[in-house]
Design a protein around this motif. Sequence first.
Motif, PDB file in Angstrom:
ATOM      1  N   ALA A  15       0.930  -1.218  -0.068  1.00 57.01           N
ATOM      2  CA  ALA A  15      -0.050   0.010   0.096  1.00 57.01           C
ATOM      3  C   ALA A  15       0.727   1.184   0.098  1.00 57.01           C
ATOM      4  CB  ALA A  15      -1.053  -0.187   1.303  1.00 57.01           C
ATOM      5  N   PRO A  16       2.178   1.421   0.816  1.00 52.62           N
ATOM      6  CA  PRO A  16       2.536   2.567   0.807  1.00 52.62           C
ATOM      7  C   PRO A  16       3.363   2.765  -0.553  1.00 52.62           C
ATOM      8  CG  PRO A  16       3.191   1.369   2.849  1.00 52.62           C
ATOM      9  CD  PRO A  16       2.314   0.589   2.028  1.00 52.62           C
ATOM     10  N   GLN A  17       3.799   1.740  -0.916  1.00 57.15           N
ATOM     11  CA  GLN A  17       4.396   1.971  -2.257  1.00 57.15           C
ATOM     12  C   GLN A  17       3.552   2.186  -3.605  1.00 57.15           C
ATOM     13  OE1 GLN A  17       6.149  -1.651  -4.216  1.00 57.15           O
ATOM     14  NE2 GLN A  17       7.432  -0.439  -5.635  1.00 57.15           N
ATOM     15  N   ARG A  20       3.049   5.980  -3.460  1.00 52.55           N
ATOM     16  CA  ARG A  20       4.215   6.556  -3.785  1.00 52.55           C
ATOM     17  C   ARG A  20       4.192   6.851  -5.299  1.00 52.55           C
ATOM     18  NH1 ARG A  20       7.188   3.708   0.008  1.00 52.55           N
ATOM     19  NH2 ARG A  20       8.109   2.309  -1.520  1.00 52.55           N
ATOM     20  N   LEU A  21       3.965   5.490  -5.757  1.00 53.04           N
ATOM     21  CA  LEU A  21       4.040   5.390  -7.473  1.00 53.04           C
ATOM     22  C   LEU A  21       2.885   6.456  -8.099  1.00 53.04           C
ATOM     23  CD1 LEU A  21       4.827   1.767  -7.852  1.00 53.04           C
ATOM     24  CD2 LEU A  21       6.321   3.819  -7.669  1.00 53.04           C
ATOM     25  N   ASP A  22       1.542   6.282  -7.410  1.00 54.19           N
ATOM     26  CA  ASP A  22       0.440   7.034  -7.769  1.00 54.19           C
ATOM     27  C   ASP A  22       0.856   8.497  -7.780  1.00 54.19           C
ATOM     28  OD1 ASP A  22      -1.334   5.046  -8.371  1.00 54.19           O
ATOM     29  OD2 ASP A  22      -2.121   5.127  -6.346  1.00 54.19           O
ATOM     30  N   GLU A  23       1.558   9.053  -6.701  1.00 57.88           N
ATOM     31  CA  GLU A  23       2.086  10.521  -6.638  1.00 57.88           C
ATOM     32  C   GLU A  23       3.099  10.786  -8.072  1.00 57.88           C
ATOM     33  OE1 GLU A  23       1.087  12.884  -4.834  1.00 57.88           O
ATOM     34  OE2 GLU A  23      -0.412  11.528  -4.100  1.00 57.88           O
ATOM     35  N   LYS A  48       2.855   1.020 -13.758  1.00 58.79           N
ATOM     36  CA  LYS A  48       2.905   0.692 -12.343  1.00 58.79           C
ATOM     37  C   LYS A  48       2.759  -0.776 -11.800  1.00 58.79           C
ATOM     38  CE  LYS A  48      -0.569   1.770  -9.272  1.00 58.79           C
ATOM     39  NZ  LYS A  48      -1.587   2.517  -8.644  1.00 58.79           N
ATOM     40  N   GLU A  49       1.579  -1.330 -12.468  1.00 57.06           N
ATOM     41  CA  GLU A  49       1.463  -2.872 -12.035  1.00 57.06           C
ATOM     42  C   GLU A  49       2.924  -3.560 -12.349  1.00 57.06           C
ATOM     43  OE1 GLU A  49      -0.783  -4.230 -10.208  1.00 57.06           O
ATOM     44  OE2 GLU A  49      -1.564  -2.070 -10.074  1.00 57.06           O
ATOM     45  N   LYS A  50       3.245  -3.189 -13.898  1.00 58.70           N
ATOM     46  CA  LYS A  50       4.667  -4.069 -14.222  1.00 58.70           C
ATOM     47  C   LYS A  50       5.920  -3.793 -12.982  1.00 58.70           C
ATOM     48  CE  LYS A  50       3.598  -6.745 -17.119  1.00 58.70           C
ATOM     49  NZ  LYS A  50       3.712  -8.228 -16.875  1.00 58.70           N
ATOM     50  N   TYR A  51       5.870  -2.562 -12.981  1.00 60.35           N
ATOM     51  CA  TYR A  51       6.905  -2.112 -11.864  1.00 60.35           C
ATOM     52  C   TYR A  51       6.863  -2.946 -10.375  1.00 60.35           C
ATOM     53  CZ  TYR A  51      10.527   0.784  -9.605  1.00 60.35           C
ATOM     54  OH  TYR A  51      11.687   0.995  -9.029  1.00 60.35           O
ATOM     55  N   MET A  52       5.905  -2.874  -9.960  1.00 62.68           N
ATOM     56  CA  MET A  52       5.258  -3.355  -8.801  1.00 62.68           C
ATOM     57  C   MET A  52       5.664  -4.992  -8.760  1.00 62.68           C
ATOM     58  SD  MET A  52       2.434  -1.056  -7.228  1.00 62.68           S
ATOM     59  CE  MET A  52       2.157  -2.002  -5.744  1.00 62.68           C
ATOM     60  N   GLU A  53       5.370  -5.433  -9.803  1.00 55.19           N
ATOM     61  CA  GLU A  53       5.378  -6.973 -10.065  1.00 55.19           C
ATOM     62  C   GLU A  53       6.884  -7.538 -10.060  1.00 55.19           C
ATOM     63  OE1 GLU A  53       4.864 -10.264 -13.461  1.00 55.19           O
ATOM     64  OE2 GLU A  53       3.469  -8.443 -13.757  1.00 55.19           O
TER      65      GLU A  53
END
Length: 145
Positions: A15-17, A20-23, A48-53
Amino acid sequence: MAAPRRPSGGGLRRAPQDGRLDEINKEFLSDPKFSNEKDLEEKLAVFKEKYMEFDLNNQGEIDLMSVKRMMEKLGAPKTHLELKRMISEVTGGVSDTISYQDFVNLMLGKRSAVLKLVMMFEGKANESNRKPSGPPPERDIASLP
């Protein structure tokens, strides 16, 4: 009542990440340099989804082992030296890890970085190079060289 979990399995620790990525995505959306980019909001959501993956350590950066995993998942394993070169090209040699800003700039930018090319075309190449299944077609004497 428990908080809803993300479908990707990240759960609450992501959730925190995610925030941050949304910002960072909001910064890209308001950047005039990318105002002509079609479907920018949808692209940023996918990035964002790919990065978080592939952010295995959940620290907001993709390190060497994460890039290694990414390339293996794409069906294009690379040596450590090749991976280091890819990271260096994306970051301009400044860092050993890929930040989300670097990642988005790479994907939206006009540069043809190795990582971007591999990510965009590796899947397409795998689709077109599939071997036919089943027995080979029968040949006659006329078809021989």
